[in-house]
Design a protein around this motif. Sequence first.
Motif, PDB file in Angstrom:
ATOM      1  N   HIS A 166      40.717  82.233  -8.342  1.00 41.50           N
ATOM      2  CA  HIS A 166      39.972  82.324  -7.083  1.00 41.50           C
ATOM      3  C   HIS A 166      40.784  83.065  -6.020  1.00 41.50           C
ATOM      4  CE1 HIS A 166      38.107  78.553  -8.818  1.00 41.50           C
ATOM      5  NE2 HIS A 166      37.042  79.271  -8.547  1.00 41.50           N
ATOM      6  N   SER A 167      42.041  82.651  -5.865  1.00 39.18           N
ATOM      7  CA  SER A 167      42.850  83.185  -4.763  1.00 39.18           C
ATOM      8  C   SER A 167      43.133  84.678  -4.904  1.00 39.18           C
ATOM      9  CB  SER A 167      44.171  82.407  -4.634  1.00 39.18           C
ATOM     10  OG  SER A 167      44.949  82.519  -5.803  1.00 39.18           O
ATOM     11  N   LYS A 168      43.091  85.194  -6.128  1.00 37.94           N
ATOM     12  CA  LYS A 168      43.299  86.634  -6.321  1.00 37.94           C
ATOM     13  C   LYS A 168      42.278  87.455  -5.546  1.00 37.94           C
ATOM     14  CE  LYS A 168      45.560  86.777 -10.864  1.00 37.94           C
ATOM     15  NZ  LYS A 168      45.386  87.118 -12.306  1.00 37.94           N
ATOM     16  N   PHE A 169      41.066  86.928  -5.429  1.00 37.60           N
ATOM     17  CA  PHE A 169      40.017  87.647  -4.716  1.00 37.60           C
ATOM     18  C   PHE A 169      40.219  87.614  -3.201  1.00 37.60           C
ATOM     19  CE2 PHE A 169      38.072  86.892  -8.806  1.00 37.60           C
ATOM     20  CZ  PHE A 169      37.351  88.051  -9.046  1.00 37.60           C
ATOM     21  N   LEU A 170      41.141  86.769  -2.755  1.00 40.67           N
ATOM     22  CA  LEU A 170      41.443  86.681  -1.322  1.00 40.67           C
ATOM     23  C   LEU A 170      42.750  87.365  -0.960  1.00 40.67           C
ATOM     24  CD1 LEU A 170      40.479  82.936  -0.815  1.00 40.67           C
ATOM     25  CD2 LEU A 170      39.139  84.928  -0.111  1.00 40.67           C
ATOM     26  N   GLY A 171      43.426  87.886  -1.984  1.00 41.76           N
ATOM     27  CA  GLY A 171      44.698  88.547  -1.724  1.00 41.76           C
ATOM     28  C   GLY A 171      45.915  87.725  -2.098  1.00 41.76           C
ATOM     29  N   GLY A 172      45.716  86.623  -2.783  1.00 42.20           N
ATOM     30  CA  GLY A 172      46.839  85.814  -3.239  1.00 42.20           C
ATOM     31  C   GLY A 172      46.892  84.451  -2.578  1.00 42.20           C
ATOM     32  N   LEU A 173      47.854  83.650  -3.018  1.00 39.60           N
ATOM     33  CA  LEU A 173      47.952  82.262  -2.570  1.00 39.60           C
ATOM     34  C   LEU A 173      48.166  82.152  -1.065  1.00 39.60           C
ATOM     35  CD1 LEU A 173      48.116  79.239  -3.358  1.00 39.60           C
ATOM     36  CD2 LEU A 173      50.600  79.551  -3.533  1.00 39.60           C
ATOM     37  N   GLU A 174      49.047  82.961  -0.504  1.00 36.31           N
ATOM     38  CA  GLU A 174      49.344  82.838   0.929  1.00 36.31           C
ATOM     39  C   GLU A 174      48.104  83.100   1.778  1.00 36.31           C
ATOM     40  OE1 GLU A 174      52.815  84.794   2.341  1.00 36.31           O
ATOM     41  OE2 GLU A 174      54.089  84.051   0.716  1.00 36.31           O
ATOM     42  N   GLU A 175      47.290  84.081   1.387  1.00 36.76           N
ATOM     43  CA  GLU A 175      46.056  84.347   2.132  1.00 36.76           C
ATOM     44  C   GLU A 175      45.072  83.195   1.978  1.00 36.76           C
ATOM     45  OE1 GLU A 175      45.442  86.853   4.270  1.00 36.76           O
ATOM     46  OE2 GLU A 175      47.579  87.272   3.925  1.00 36.76           O
ATOM     47  N   LEU A 176      45.027  82.646   0.787  1.00 36.02           N
ATOM     48  CA  LEU A 176      44.168  81.483   0.569  1.00 36.02           C
ATOM     49  C   LEU A 176      44.584  80.328   1.469  1.00 36.02           C
ATOM     50  CD1 LEU A 176      42.240  79.533  -0.987  1.00 36.02           C
ATOM     51  CD2 LEU A 176      44.180  79.113  -2.509  1.00 36.02           C
ATOM     52  N   LEU A 177      45.871  80.043   1.517  1.00 41.48           N
ATOM     53  CA  LEU A 177      46.359  78.890   2.281  1.00 41.48           C
ATOM     54  C   LEU A 177      46.074  79.040   3.774  1.00 41.48           C
ATOM     55  CD1 LEU A 177      49.709  78.135   0.415  1.00 41.48           C
ATOM     56  CD2 LEU A 177      47.485  77.012   0.160  1.00 41.48           C
ATOM     57  N   LYS A 178      45.988  80.274   4.246  1.00 40.29           N
ATOM     58  CA  LYS A 178      45.615  80.486   5.644  1.00 40.29           C
ATOM     59  C   LYS A 178      44.188  80.003   5.918  1.00 40.29           C
ATOM     60  CE  LYS A 178      48.553  84.596   6.268  1.00 40.29           C
ATOM     61  NZ  LYS A 178      48.530  86.068   6.489  1.00 40.29           N
ATOM     62  N   LYS A 179      43.341  80.080   4.894  1.00 38.23           N
ATOM     63  CA  LYS A 179      41.944  79.676   5.043  1.00 38.23           C
ATOM     64  C   LYS A 179      41.726  78.183   4.797  1.00 38.23           C
ATOM     65  CE  LYS A 179      40.030  84.151   3.578  1.00 38.23           C
ATOM     66  NZ  LYS A 179      39.240  84.409   4.793  1.00 38.23           N
ATOM     67  N   LEU A 180      42.770  77.483   4.345  1.00 36.35           N
ATOM     68  CA  LEU A 180      42.603  76.096   3.944  1.00 36.35           C
ATOM     69  C   LEU A 180      42.070  75.189   5.063  1.00 36.35           C
ATOM     70  CD1 LEU A 180      42.950  74.760   1.225  1.00 36.35           C
ATOM     71  CD2 LEU A 180      45.234  74.036   1.902  1.00 36.35           C
ATOM     72  N   PRO A 181      42.587  75.282   6.302  1.00 34.71           N
ATOM     73  CA  PRO A 181      42.059  74.408   7.364  1.00 34.71           C
ATOM     74  C   PRO A 181      40.559  74.587   7.600  1.00 34.71           C
ATOM     75  CG  PRO A 181      44.155  75.356   8.027  1.00 34.71           C
ATOM     76  CD  PRO A 181      43.759  76.065   6.770  1.00 34.71           C
ATOM     77  N   SER A 182      40.089  75.834   7.623  1.00 36.16           N
ATOM     78  CA  SER A 182      38.659  76.060   7.851  1.00 36.16           C
ATOM     79  C   SER A 182      37.841  75.612   6.645  1.00 36.16           C
ATOM     80  CB  SER A 182      38.399  77.541   8.153  1.00 36.16           C
ATOM     81  OG  SER A 182      38.806  78.365   7.071  1.00 36.16           O
ATOM     82  N   LEU A 183      38.402  75.779   5.450  1.00 34.40           N
ATOM     83  CA  LEU A 183      37.705  75.333   4.248  1.00 34.40           C
ATOM     84  C   LEU A 183      37.526  73.818   4.258  1.00 34.40           C
ATOM     85  CD1 LEU A 183      36.580  75.914   1.400  1.00 34.40           C
ATOM     86  CD2 LEU A 183      38.920  75.706   0.545  1.00 34.40           C
ATOM     87  N   LYS A 184      38.558  73.100   4.656  1.00 36.84           N
ATOM     88  CA  LYS A 184      38.487  71.638   4.693  1.00 36.84           C
ATOM     89  C   LYS A 184      37.487  71.150   5.737  1.00 36.84           C
ATOM     90  CE  LYS A 184      42.229  69.205   4.189  1.00 36.84           C
ATOM     91  NZ  LYS A 184      43.579  68.654   4.317  1.00 36.84           N
ATOM     92  N   LYS A 185      37.327  71.890   6.805  1.00 33.81           N
ATOM     93  CA  LYS A 185      36.337  71.517   7.814  1.00 33.81           C
ATOM     94  C   LYS A 185      34.910  71.619   7.285  1.00 33.81           C
ATOM     95  CE  LYS A 185      38.965  72.640  12.011  1.00 33.81           C
ATOM     96  NZ  LYS A 185      39.066  73.544  13.180  1.00 33.81           N
ATOM     97  N   ARG A 186      34.701  72.555   6.358  1.00 37.88           N
ATOM     98  CA  ARG A 186      33.354  72.758   5.818  1.00 37.88           C
ATOM     99  C   ARG A 186      32.956  71.661   4.829  1.00 37.88           C
ATOM    100  NH1 ARG A 186      31.426  78.273   3.726  1.00 37.88           N
ATOM    101  NH2 ARG A 186      29.492  77.085   3.990  1.00 37.88           N
ATOM    102  N   VAL A 187      33.947  71.011   4.224  1.00 39.27           N
ATOM    103  CA  VAL A 187      33.649  69.931   3.264  1.00 39.27           C
ATOM    104  C   VAL A 187      34.459  68.691   3.643  1.00 39.27           C
ATOM    105  CG1 VAL A 187      32.869  71.279   1.280  1.00 39.27           C
ATOM    106  CG2 VAL A 187      35.310  71.030   1.708  1.00 39.27           C
ATOM    107  N   PRO A 188      34.168  68.088   4.787  1.00 35.32           N
ATOM    108  CA  PRO A 188      35.000  66.989   5.280  1.00 35.32           C
ATOM    109  C   PRO A 188      34.980  65.753   4.393  1.00 35.32           C
ATOM    110  CG  PRO A 188      33.000  67.187   6.590  1.00 35.32           C
ATOM    111  CD  PRO A 188      33.051  68.390   5.711  1.00 35.32           C
TER     112      PRO A 188
END
Length: 281
Positions: A166-188
């Motif tokens: 999955h993370s490869k499509f976002l540019g790698g793990l570090e880019e994915l982890l930047k999105k983690l807070p917003s992702l967690k808000k969407r599925v509380p």
Amino acid sequence: MVTFTESEIDKLIEEDVPYFDLTTYLLDIGNKEGTISFSARHEIVVCATEECKRIFDRFNLKVLKFTSSGTQVPPKEVFLKAKGKAEAIHKVWKVTQNLLEYGSGIATRTRNLVNLAKSVNPDVEIVTTRKTLPLSKKICIKGILAGGALPHRLGLSETVLIFEQHSKFLGGLEELLKKLPSLKKRVPEKKVTVEVNSVEEAFLALKAGADVVQIDKFSPEEVKKVVEFKERNFPSAKVAAAGGINESNIKTYASTGVDIIVLTCAYFGKPADIKVQIEPC
């Protein structure tokens, strides 16, 4: 426990008895009364007796003894028995034996894995993957539940598990982890799991707020490093160890203090060896 639909029960019967039982018909013994009983040649954790009872009901067989799935029974003890017409008994014979042998084989392996892991880490949870034998998912899941484990994921719809694929499509793990807070808000109401490939990536994922860090094919020593880091810094997070864990090494992995062990091996192995006794009344 897992529920089989009426059509699934009918399908199990139809696979073995598409029209009628030619042998019983030719011998003209169908109307004679008899019993069918099941016992194991070794200690087992019973699984799928509920489905067998429903199959018996289809053929008007009266249940004389019933043992619930999840019960551990010793060798030679009759755990399921029914009475009725010989024609019905021979129609249900192999359908029920197959269900019991495969289900109980999975349940027995699972119980052994759970017991091994909990003997060194009582708090560890054993969960199983989606790598079930095709078209056999319900009996596989019923088996692991009977053995004391839980499914890791029943499908893609109910859990959030982010792989490298999955993370490869976002540019790698570090880019994915930047999105983690917003992702967690969407599925509380959901836990977010991130699978990582190294100890360093595990540290990064924990720092970013992953609820669960899944570590695949790590050595026990590497697992322990991740667990210790998590306990010191993020005690509410969980660490799941996956990849190649089986009866030979589960105690070693459990002793690292890991929270969750993810495995597939419970599904595959020898079926339980169940003896079927059919007798005329």
